[in-house]
Motif scaffolding. Structure first.
Motif, short mmCIF file in Angstrom:
data_model
loop_
_atom_site.label_atom_id
_atom_site.label_comp_id
_atom_site.label_asym_id
_atom_site.label_seq_id
_atom_site.Cartn_x
_atom_site.Cartn_y
_atom_site.Cartn_z
N THR A 29 34.68 39.87 42.14
CA THR A 29 33.56 40.78 41.91
C THR A 29 32.52 40.22 40.96
N PHE A 30 32.89 39.39 40.01
CA PHE A 30 31.88 38.93 39.06
C PHE A 30 30.85 38.00 39.72
N THR A 31 31.19 37.39 40.83
CA THR A 31 30.23 36.52 41.53
C THR A 31 29.21 37.32 42.33
N LEU A 32 29.40 38.63 42.44
CA LEU A 32 28.51 39.46 43.24
C LEU A 32 27.34 40.01 42.45
N LEU A 33 27.36 39.96 41.13
CA LEU A 33 26.21 40.40 40.35
C LEU A 33 25.01 39.54 40.74
N ASN A 365 17.36 45.25 50.22
CA ASN A 365 16.39 44.81 49.22
C ASN A 365 17.18 44.41 47.98
N PRO A 366 16.55 43.85 46.95
CA PRO A 366 17.33 43.39 45.78
C PRO A 366 18.16 44.47 45.11
N MET A 367 17.85 45.74 45.35
CA MET A 367 18.62 46.81 44.73
C MET A 367 19.80 47.26 45.58
N LEU A 368 19.91 46.74 46.82
CA LEU A 368 20.96 47.21 47.71
C LEU A 368 21.51 46.07 48.55
N ALA A 390 31.97 45.72 48.74
CA ALA A 390 31.30 45.87 47.44
C ALA A 390 29.82 46.20 47.62
N TYR A 391 29.32 46.93 46.64
CA TYR A 391 27.88 47.16 46.49
C TYR A 391 27.40 46.39 45.26
N SER A 392 26.23 45.79 45.34
CA SER A 392 25.62 45.16 44.17
C SER A 392 24.11 45.31 44.25
N GLY A 393 23.45 45.28 43.09
CA GLY A 393 22.01 45.43 43.07
C GLY A 393 21.42 45.01 41.74
N VAL A 403 29.84 47.53 42.25
CA VAL A 403 30.99 48.41 42.42
C VAL A 403 31.76 47.90 43.64
N SER A 404 33.08 47.83 43.53
CA SER A 404 33.86 47.25 44.63
C SER A 404 35.15 48.02 44.85
N TYR A 405 35.65 47.92 46.06
CA TYR A 405 36.98 48.43 46.41
C TYR A 405 37.77 47.29 47.03
N THR A 406 38.95 47.02 46.51
CA THR A 406 39.80 45.94 47.01
C THR A 406 41.15 46.50 47.40
N ASN A 407 41.62 46.11 48.57
CA ASN A 407 42.97 46.44 49.01
C ASN A 407 43.69 45.13 49.32
N SER A 408 44.84 44.93 48.71
CA SER A 408 45.55 43.68 48.93
C SER A 408 47.04 43.86 48.77
#
Length: 479
Positions: A29-33, A365-368, A390-393, A403-408
């Protein structure tokens, strides 16, 4: 009974916290910012949106514990007086038969420098890592909690299985990323690894039998211990491994020894953007090995070892828990494993914990931006899948959210979140793959590490050079 359960819990807590309390989480998730300077951390083929990066000491620090089976809610029960008490039976009954594991990782970047030369981006990393993995069977805990009377008869053996894999090492990597064109970027990151310390314990075929008539105990034994250390610690007995894996006193100099254990690794990846809205990427992280020297080993393989003529003489001793567990444990080491002496051994090789990733995204767009990520983790000698959406913006040109949801199968289901601030040269971020752990931030370590399947954080502060270029701007400039 309470004392024995506490011993088991303390053993689990020690391995899941003090051995791994300095843990590394390579959560995605940190790479998605959007304005994150380390977008290429797990995939060197994802384009870095800056001309230069500099980080020192606090630029990238991460900690994680993954716990498959031990839950805080299963450690306690209620007695007749309505009081909370440790419930060993409840703990055992909620374990998997074989596939129980506690994984912990820690890493921090000592130095990170990156710079762009036209279509080429080069980054140099010096990173410290501690990875640990404990695997144990249900019967391994059950033997101490329930007693050997729970395993009466030749057709009801105790599968006394335990596996440990702990490694501390430093990593020197040089990432090379090249933009073949405006859409396709490829990257490779060869890495030189310096081994600091390692323990590998395999005890996955040991079975303990209790005769249903005489209560005599015997065992089939298969134990293999390998250990290597560049630290100033004596490794002569199995008991020495307890202090050996205490990494609290490690210093930077301990991660900088070229004379003994070393290895090589590589990260590979590529990314392709179709237009200002769609893109995909694929990569493999931590392919490699370390060859360990200055080793200590113990290997025992034998059948029908008689441990004790009769640990208990009456079945009522089992029912009333009137068993001498201390002597039983001593007998296991002295008689099942033979003795606790470690001897000089040959060099051996361990592999890194490889991760394979495939991801795709849509950015309105950059916010979505919406991202879907499939991953395969190598855990407990198996490749285990994970899936993240995941969502990022980016907002106001300085605020980044995810914000992310992970299932593993690796760590269950978690909801993650991250925040980043991009202010001129300064980039500050904090991310977790499980926001619920924030509710236990002030709780005791054992509660924090067992309430949820995943406990992880990543924080950092880095400097960037050059104006951040969004994907929309990347294509608009090309036009």
């Amino acid at each position: 009974m309470k004392r024995i359960v506490r011993i088991v819990l303390v053993a689990i807590a020690l391995i899941s916290t003090s051995l791994v309390s300095k843990a590394q989480n390579d959560g995605i998730t940190f790479t998605l910012l959007p304005q994150m300077p380390y977008t290429n951390f797990l995939n060197p083929g994802i384009k870095v949106p800056y001309n230069g990066i500099f980080g020192l000491g606090v630029s990238n620090i991460s900690y994680s514990i993954y716990n498959s089976s031990v839950r805080y809610e299963n450690l306690y029960g209620v007695n007749a007086n309505g009081e909370d008490v440790i419930d060993g039976v409840k703990l055992v009954n909620n374990l998997d038969e074989q596939d129980n594991f506690i994984n912990g990782k820690f890493s921090f970047d000592v130095l990170n420098i990156g710079f762009r030369v036209n279509k080429l981006f080069i980054d140099i990393d010096w990173r410290m890592k501690i990875n640990s993995e404990l695997q144990f069977s249900k019967d391994f805990v059950g033997f101490f909690v329930l007693g050997n009377g729970n395993y009466l008869g030749q057709d009801n053996p105790c599968d006394f299985n335990l596996g440990v894999d702990i490694a501390a090492y430093s990593e020197f990597g040089v990432g090379i990323q090249y933009d073949i064109n405006n859409k396709l970027t490829v990257g490779v990151r060869p890495k030189f690894l310096l081994g600091v310390a390692n323990v590998v314990v395999s005890n996955d075929k040991t079975k303990i039998y209790t005769d249903a008539d005489s209560y005599a105990i015997s065992a089939d034994v298969n134990l293999d211990i390998k250990a290597s250390s560049n630290l100033n610690q004596e490794l002569n007995h199995i008991g020495d491994l307890t202090s050996f894996v205490d990494f609290d006193k490690l210093g930077i100099k301990d991660f900088f020894n070229f004379k003994k254990s070393y290895g090589f690794g590589v990260d590979l990846g590529a990314s392709y953007v179709f237009n200002k809205h769609f893109g995909i990427a694929a990569g493999a992280y931590d392919i490699g090995f370390i060859t360990w020297r200055n080793t200590k080993v113990k290997k025992t393989s034998k059948e029908n070892v008689v441990i004790n003529n009769a640990v208990f003489g009456d079945i009522n001793d089992v029912a009333n828990m009137n068993l001498d567990y201390k002597s039983m444990l001593s007998d296991i080491v002295d008689e099942i494993w033979g003795d606790d002496e470690l001897i000089d051994g040959d060099d051996y090789t361990t592999t890194l914990k490889t991760k394979i990733m495939l991801q795709g995204y849509y950015e309105l767009n950059p916010m979505l931006r919406l991202t879907a990520i499939g991953q395969m983790y190598y855990v407990n000698e198996q490749m285990r899948p994970a899936f993240t959406i995941a969502y990022s913006g980016a907002f106001l040109r300085f605020l980044n959210l995810s914000v992310s949801y992970t299932n593993s199968k690796y760590a269950g289901s978690t909801i993650g979140a991250g925040v980043g601030f991009h202010m001129g040269l300064l980039n500050l971020y904090a991310v977790t793959d499980n926001v619920m752990v924030l509710t236990k931030i002030a709780a005791p370590t054992i509660e924090m590490s067992t309430t949820y399947s995943a406990v992880n954080f990543r924080v950092g502060l880095a400097l960037t050079i050059g104006r951040y270029e969004s994907q929309k701007e990347r294509f608009d400039n090309e036009d």
